[in-house]
Design a protein around this motif. Structure first.
Motif, PDB file in Angstrom:
ATOM      1  N   ALA A  38      -9.545   4.545  -0.114  1.00  0.00           N
ATOM      2  CA  ALA A  38      -8.959   5.393   0.922  1.00  0.00           C
ATOM      3  C   ALA A  38      -7.559   5.850   0.519  1.00  0.00           C
ATOM      4  CB  ALA A  38      -8.912   4.630   2.246  1.00  0.00           C
ATOM      5  N   LEU A  39      -6.798   4.972  -0.128  1.00  0.00           N
ATOM      6  CA  LEU A  39      -5.465   5.362  -0.598  1.00  0.00           C
ATOM      7  C   LEU A  39      -5.553   6.437  -1.674  1.00  0.00           C
ATOM      8  CD1 LEU A  39      -3.628   1.907  -0.891  1.00  0.00           C
ATOM      9  CD2 LEU A  39      -3.347   3.633   0.884  1.00  0.00           C
ATOM     10  N   ALA A  84       1.510   9.161  -6.052  1.00  0.00           N
ATOM     11  CA  ALA A  84       1.727  10.561  -5.661  1.00  0.00           C
ATOM     12  C   ALA A  84       2.863  11.180  -6.457  1.00  0.00           C
ATOM     13  CB  ALA A  84       2.019  10.638  -4.163  1.00  0.00           C
ATOM     14  N   ALA A 106      -7.962   8.599  -2.141  1.00  0.00           N
ATOM     15  CA  ALA A 106      -8.398   9.858  -1.527  1.00  0.00           C
ATOM     16  C   ALA A 106      -7.241  10.545  -0.812  1.00  0.00           C
ATOM     17  CB  ALA A 106      -9.550   9.589  -0.557  1.00  0.00           C
ATOM     18  N   ARG A 107      -6.402   9.740  -0.162  1.00  0.00           N
ATOM     19  CA  ARG A 107      -5.263  10.338   0.544  1.00  0.00           C
ATOM     20  C   ARG A 107      -4.280  10.974  -0.434  1.00  0.00           C
ATOM     21  NH1 ARG A 107      -1.850   6.195   3.860  1.00  0.00           N
ATOM     22  NH2 ARG A 107      -0.614   6.062   1.938  1.00  0.00           N
ATOM     23  N   VAL A 108      -3.996  10.291  -1.535  1.00  0.00           N
ATOM     24  CA  VAL A 108      -3.098  10.854  -2.542  1.00  0.00           C
ATOM     25  C   VAL A 108      -3.694  12.130  -3.132  1.00  0.00           C
ATOM     26  CG1 VAL A 108      -2.062  10.465  -4.807  1.00  0.00           C
ATOM     27  CG2 VAL A 108      -2.032   8.639  -3.091  1.00  0.00           C
ATOM     28  N   ALA A 156       0.870   3.969  -3.086  1.00  0.00           N
ATOM     29  CA  ALA A 156       0.523   5.372  -2.871  1.00  0.00           C
ATOM     30  C   ALA A 156       1.697   6.284  -3.193  1.00  0.00           C
ATOM     31  CB  ALA A 156       0.074   5.581  -1.426  1.00  0.00           C
ATOM     32  N   ARG A 190      -5.750  14.251  -1.691  1.00  0.00           N
ATOM     33  CA  ARG A 190      -5.642  15.332  -0.699  1.00  0.00           C
ATOM     34  C   ARG A 190      -4.216  15.876  -0.624  1.00  0.00           C
ATOM     35  NH1 ARG A 190      -8.711  11.756   2.463  1.00  0.00           N
ATOM     36  NH2 ARG A 190      -6.822  11.216   3.636  1.00  0.00           N
ATOM     37  N   GLN A 191      -3.255  14.971  -0.674  1.00  0.00           N
ATOM     38  CA  GLN A 191      -1.869  15.392  -0.517  1.00  0.00           C
ATOM     39  C   GLN A 191      -1.332  16.135  -1.731  1.00  0.00           C
ATOM     40  OE1 GLN A 191       0.044  11.647   0.303  1.00  0.00           O
ATOM     41  NE2 GLN A 191      -0.418  11.702   2.512  1.00  0.00           N
ATOM     42  N   ASP A 223       0.827  -1.208   0.000  1.00  0.00           N
ATOM     43  CA  ASP A 223       0.000   0.000   0.000  1.00  0.00           C
ATOM     44  C   ASP A 223       0.860   1.257   0.000  1.00  0.00           C
ATOM     45  OD1 ASP A 223      -2.223  -1.550  -0.024  1.00  0.00           O
ATOM     46  OD2 ASP A 223      -2.888  -1.075   2.004  1.00  0.00           O
ATOM     47  N   GLU A 224       1.911   1.251   0.811  1.00  0.00           N
ATOM     48  CA  GLU A 224       2.774   2.430   0.891  1.00  0.00           C
ATOM     49  C   GLU A 224       3.473   2.694  -0.429  1.00  0.00           C
ATOM     50  OE1 GLU A 224       3.929   2.054   5.656  1.00  0.00           O
ATOM     51  OE2 GLU A 224       5.275   1.251   4.104  1.00  0.00           O
TER      52      GLU A 224
END
Length: 672
Positions: free
Chosen positions: A593-594, A527, A596-598, A523, A600-601, A519-520
């Motif tokens: 969720a991953l 990104a 969405a996080r990318v 992402a 946002r960042q 996952d890390e």
């Protein structure tokens, strides 16, 4: 030379272990590596048939007529019975394309080439091997091809001293095994299906038989024999329980079950062989193992075809398993046994078998020539079913390729472009996205490669396609260079099969060697891709993936169009054709969720085309008989048009901000 018993009860026990492993695997009964049972069959076959060939060759009694008559009596009667009844069932329930594919495999089976045909037939966009009722015949193709070559080798061996014979056999095993180890990395499909990478398994059985005939190894008795027999059984059973579909196979991983079977064949005096493998229930299963192997797969495959699911319910599977046993027992009693013990002379029976083969080829070949007899189905369904046939997407680069397609069809001319990048899911968006972009006066660039999400500095490592690691990194790097160096590309849509980010058995590798969880790394790579594009002034949109279906949409549509398929429990009624429940889709919540996080960042826009298909109660897969899907994961052109509506507002905004003053038309005829 030492004598060999005409019949060893423990060998039927080994056959039982092999066939039960295969059945447990195919029926989803907690044997994820049960496919190694086929390898056990190969070793047993090499031992029995190879020993017979060797004895006849060294004794000067071998004749091709007698050998192939014996093979025909052993293989053809039960096989032809299964083909006939399976063909009748497919005439009732199979779609035109499924019946046509069945006919192709049946023809190849009758020519002992089904392993080659199946290897060539199943590719990235035709992965539904489980829906082919004759998939199990690939192993018959391997065996029969082996026995075209084996007599030639056996007739040459008597010209050598014993040491030379053993060197030849060991050399053939070593070369074939080395080829398997090499091929499983380069082309796993070829390694699995084709004779050169499987011959060593049959040859291992031949070697055991030759050693036994010459009395070599007969001194292995007592505690040593008991230990070797136990080790042999363990070497078979551990892979049955420990391997799975992601295990690279064959190659080194096939060595344990092959060696295990060879050890069991070499220790007939052990208590394990005499008391466990020779038990009456084991022998009973072993005696019908050939018919059981033939019957079990068409039953579960046609059931999957009917319900459109990878596995029918457990009660259905158990019922089919019981039916397999009944049919196998009947086949052994009324088909196999009478023909094997027939006293018809070889010069008479072999031409009869040849005639039966010819008639059978004419029958199944008619399904191919007639394109699956589409007259059996309503016209609307036949027209719509063409959506499920593979149509090559010209802008999608398949495996073993790393060069983006920059021709005008994939990289159009014009002053204002929007790019669609990613894997085959991105390419499936193209038809609808192209129309939406054109309405906003923009051209659509499509740069996609199968199984390659658009990531920077990170690439997938997939067991079945090891070349992806290098090819994806290279492809994405070249795509990024194209996008960064083209000022006409105002925006980039990154789409893909994001469920692979955390739900598929795909491992991600950082190209700089850094570590992290899948996952890390996923992402991180996404990104980096977004930030690199944004740094060049591009507007970036990340597309959530469309629903991944647990059912085959073509099976759902076919169930609605066929009265025969509606008789099967669990198929859809007429009111369910275009809609499925939430339980019939794979949840993408973790990877969403991953994403969405990318977003946002980085400031990228997260677009949700899934909302065009789904609400809380379920998802649309068709409308008015017209399908939105080609298969369980790729959209049809109609589906891509529906998904593209989610991007229309952002494309409209991008077009209005990027339109030069006085330019209302959008595209021009200028070239890059």
């Amino acid at each position: 030379m030492a004598s060999m018993n005409a019949y060893r009860r423990d060998i039927d026990g080994m056959r039982a272990v092999a066939v039960l492993s295969v059945l447990a695997y195919h029926y989803g009964l907690s044997a994820p590596g049960g496919f190694v049972g086929v390898d056990v069959f190969f070793v047993i076959s090499g031992y029995l048939i190879g020993s017979l060939l060797y004895r006849q060759a060294t004794g000067g009694t071998f004749t091709y007529l007698a050998f192939y008559t014996r093979r025909a009596r052993r293989i053809l009667p039960a096989l032809l019975a299964v083909l006939a009844l399976t063909y009748a069932a497919m005439l009732l329930v199979a779609t035109p394309s499924d019946l046509r594919d069945y006919g192709k495999t049946a023809l190849a089976t009758l020519l002992s080439l089904s392993n080659v045909q199946l290897w060539r037939a199943f590719n990235y966009f035709h992965p539904t091997a489980e829906l082919n009722p004759l998939l199990m015949t690939w192993s018959l193709g391997v065996e029969e091809q082996f026995y075209l070559v084996a007599p030639v080798v056996m007739l040459l061996l008597p010209r050598l001293a014993l040491r030379g014979r053993l060197i030849v056999l060991c050399s053939l095993i070593a070369v074939s095994l080395a080829l398997a180890v090499w091929a499983v990395r380069l082309d796993p499909g070829a390694a699995f299906y084709l004779l050169p990478t499987r011959a060593w398994e049959l040859a291992a059985g031949v070697l055991v038989g030759v050693l036994e005939i010459h009395g070599i190894g007969r001194c292995i008795r007592g505690w040593a024999g008991e230990a070797l027999a136990l080790a042999g059984l363990v070497l078979i059973l551990v892979p049955v329980m420990a391997y799975d579909r992601q295990t690279p196979f064959p190659g080194w991983t096939a060595l344990p079950p092959v060696l295990g079977c060879a050890l069991l064949l070499s220790t007939p005096a052990s208590a394990l062989n005499r008391r466990l493998l020779a038990l009456p229930p084991m022998r009973a299963v072993g005696l019908v193992s050939y018919s059981l192997y033939l019957w079990h797969w068409p039953l579960i495959s046609i059931a999957r075809l009917m319900v459109g699911q990878e596995q029918p319910s457990l009660p259905v599977r158990l019922a089919l398993l019981a039916l397999s046993g009944v049919l196998a027992a009947a086949s052994y009693r009324f088909v196999e046994t009478p023909f094997r013990h027939a006293r018809t002379p070889a010069r008479v029976s072999l031409p009869r078998y040849a005639a039966a083969l010819a008639v059978s080829m004419l029958l199944v070949g008619s399904a191919v020539v007639a394109q699956g007899f589409p007259q059996r189905w309503p016209r609307q369904f036949v027209a719509e079913a063409r959506q499920f046939n593979y149509h090559r997407n010209p802008c999608l680069v398949l495996h073993h390729g790393a060069e983006p397609d920059t021709s005008a069809r994939c990289y159009p001319v014009g002053p204002r472009l929007i790019a669609l990048v990613g894997d085959s899911h991105a390419a499936a968006f193209a038809a609808g996205m192209r129309a939406v972009a054109a309405r906003e006066g923009m051209g659509l660039v499509v740069l996609a490669k199968a199984s390659c999400q658009f990531l920077v500095g990170v690439a997938p490592r997939e067991t079945m396609h090891p070349e992806l690691l290098h090819d994806c990194a290279t492809f994405n790097r070249r795509v990024m260079v194209l996008l960064l160096n083209d000022p006409r590309v105002r925006g980039v849509i990154i789409a893909g099969a994001w469920r692979a980010g955390s739900m598929q058995p795909i491992h991600y590798v950082a190209m700089d060697g850094s570590s992290g969880t899948p996952d890390e790394l996923f992402a991180q790579g996404l990104a980096r891709a977004v930030r690199t594009l944004e740094g060049a002034g591009k507007q970036v949109m990340i597309a959530r993936d469309v629903p991944f279906l647990r059912i085959e949409p073509r099976s759902r549509m076919a169930s609605c169009a066929s009265r025969w398929r509606n008789l099967w429990p669990g198929t859809a009624g007429a009111g369910d054709c275009g809609r499925i429940g939430s339980a019939d889709t794979v949840s993408d919540a973790p990877v969403l969720a991953l994403l969405a996080r990318v977003a946002r960042q980085t400031g990228a826009s997260l677009v949700d085309p899934r909302a065009s298909f789904c609400d809380r109660s379920g998802c649309l897969i068709a409308m008015d008989g017209h399908t939105y899907y080609r298969d369980r994961q790729h959209l049809s052109p109609l589906g891509s048009s529906r998904a593209a509506t989610a991007f229309a507002p952002l494309l409209r905004s991008l077009a209005s901000h990027s339109r030069p003053p006085g330019d209302a038309s959008g595209l021009t005829a200028s070239r890059r």
